[in-house]
Each structure stands twice: as C-alpha cells, then as structure tokens.
Design a protein around this motif. Structure first.
Motif, PDB file in Angstrom:
ATOM      1  N   TYR A   1     -14.334  17.042 -17.317  1.00 37.84           N
ATOM      2  CA  TYR A   1     -13.178  16.207 -17.469  1.00 37.84           C
ATOM      3  C   TYR A   1     -13.032  14.961 -18.594  1.00 37.84           C
ATOM      4  N   ILE A   2     -12.299  15.065 -19.236  1.00 40.01           N
ATOM      5  CA  ILE A   2     -11.814  14.146 -20.292  1.00 40.01           C
ATOM      6  C   ILE A   2     -11.041  13.213 -20.248  1.00 40.01           C
ATOM      7  N   PRO A   3     -10.719  11.732 -20.187  1.00 45.57           N
ATOM      8  CA  PRO A   3     -10.047  10.812 -19.515  1.00 45.57           C
ATOM      9  C   PRO A   3      -8.903  11.144 -20.450  1.00 45.57           C
ATOM     10  N   LYS A   4      -7.711  10.489 -19.775  1.00 52.44           N
ATOM     11  CA  LYS A   4      -6.438   9.951 -21.059  1.00 52.44           C
ATOM     12  C   LYS A   4      -6.781   8.538 -21.417  1.00 52.44           C
ATOM     13  N   ARG A   5      -6.345   8.785 -22.433  1.00 53.29           N
ATOM     14  CA  ARG A   5      -6.925   7.194 -23.450  1.00 53.29           C
ATOM     15  C   ARG A   5      -6.769   6.193 -22.532  1.00 53.29           C
ATOM     16  N   GLU A   6      -7.055   5.278 -22.695  1.00 51.49           N
ATOM     17  CA  GLU A   6      -7.018   4.440 -21.896  1.00 51.49           C
ATOM     18  C   GLU A   6      -4.908   3.566 -22.374  1.00 51.49           C
ATOM     19  N   GLN A   7      -4.622   3.262 -21.525  1.00 54.38           N
ATOM     20  CA  GLN A   7      -3.007   2.216 -21.872  1.00 54.38           C
ATOM     21  C   GLN A   7      -2.278   2.135 -20.367  1.00 54.38           C
ATOM     22  N   LYS A   8      -1.854   1.159 -20.617  1.00 49.73           N
ATOM     23  CA  LYS A   8      -1.200  -0.173 -19.688  1.00 49.73           C
ATOM     24  C   LYS A   8      -0.285   0.317 -18.702  1.00 49.73           C
ATOM     25  N   ARG A   9      -0.895   1.204 -17.310  1.00 51.63           N
ATOM     26  CA  ARG A   9      -0.070   1.421 -16.288  1.00 51.63           C
ATOM     27  C   ARG A   9       0.755   0.592 -15.818  1.00 51.63           C
ATOM     28  N   ALA A  10       2.243   1.064 -15.578  1.00 52.24           N
ATOM     29  CA  ALA A  10       3.015   0.425 -15.582  1.00 52.24           C
ATOM     30  C   ALA A  10       2.913  -0.436 -13.179  1.00 52.24           C
ATOM     31  N   GLY A  11       3.604  -1.808 -13.281  1.00 55.40           N
ATOM     32  CA  GLY A  11       3.252  -1.821 -11.581  1.00 55.40           C
ATOM     33  C   GLY A  11       3.953  -1.366 -11.116  1.00 55.40           C
ATOM     34  N   TRP A  12       3.606  -1.699  -9.515  1.00 58.66           N
ATOM     35  CA  TRP A  12       3.943  -0.633  -8.225  1.00 58.66           C
ATOM     36  C   TRP A  12       5.893  -1.318  -9.176  1.00 58.66           C
ATOM     37  N   GLY A  13       6.726   0.059  -9.411  1.00 58.78           N
ATOM     38  CA  GLY A  13       8.248   0.069  -8.907  1.00 58.78           C
ATOM     39  C   GLY A  13       8.856  -0.681  -9.889  1.00 58.78           C
ATOM     40  N   GLU A  14       7.932  -0.741 -11.763  1.00 58.50           N
ATOM     41  CA  GLU A  14       8.846  -1.415 -12.708  1.00 58.50           C
ATOM     42  C   GLU A  14       9.485   0.002 -12.681  1.00 58.50           C
TER      43      GLU A  14
END
Length: 96
Positions: free
Chosen positions: A28-41
């Motif tokens: 498994y090759i993970p995605k690059r780190e990125q800021k995930r949007a919060g719930w409902g954003e």
C-alpha cells in the motif's frame, strides 16, 4: 482502491529498486499528507447547522420557550439546551 501492477505503472529503474526490498507482495502506498476538510466543510452542512444554532439561540434570547424551540426545530430538549449553552459561550467569547 484497486490493484495496479508495478511493471505497468512504475519506471523500470524504480521497479528494480523496489524489488530489492519486496517482490511478489502487495504494497500500500499512502497518499501524500494533506489537510483534510473537517466534517461538513465541503458540502456546507457545518455552516447550515451553525446558522440554525444561532437562530435557536436568538429566538431563545427573544423569549421563545424551550418547548416552542423543540416543536419548531424537531430536536430533543437536551439538544436544544446544549445548543443554547454552546452558542451562548461562543457568542460571549467573540464579543470580548
């Protein structure tokens, strides 16, 4: 997630390097780190609920009873009380 054959997608030099560490296994090759949007954003739900909660608080401050708010918004008494307390705290923190 779908399976991809490294031979089909990787440059030969990188494939050769990876084969030094692992062969014939699934990696498994993970995605690059990125800021995930919060719930409902992303879909606006968070904003809709914030507006609803401010409206509930405003109505409560203007004299509506808890029972009227329960009937109008179809929420439990506990939910209405939590909204009032939380919104009051938020509003008082932004006012100072």
């Amino acid at each position: 997630m779908s399976y991809k054959n490294g031979k089909d997608i990787l440059p030969p030099s990188l494939l050769k390097q990876l084969q030094e560490y692992i062969q014939g296994e699934i990696v498994y090759i993970p995605k690059r780190e990125q800021k995930r949007a919060g719930w409902g954003e992303n879909n606006g739900t968070r904003l809709i609920i914030e507006r609803r909660n401010k409206e509930i608080y405003r109505l409560y401050k203007s004299g509506w009873t808890i029972l009227e708010l329960i009937q109008s918004y179809h929420l439990s008494e506990d939910s209405i009380r939590k909204i009032i307390v939380k919104t009051r705290d938020v509003m008082s923190n932004t006012a100072t």
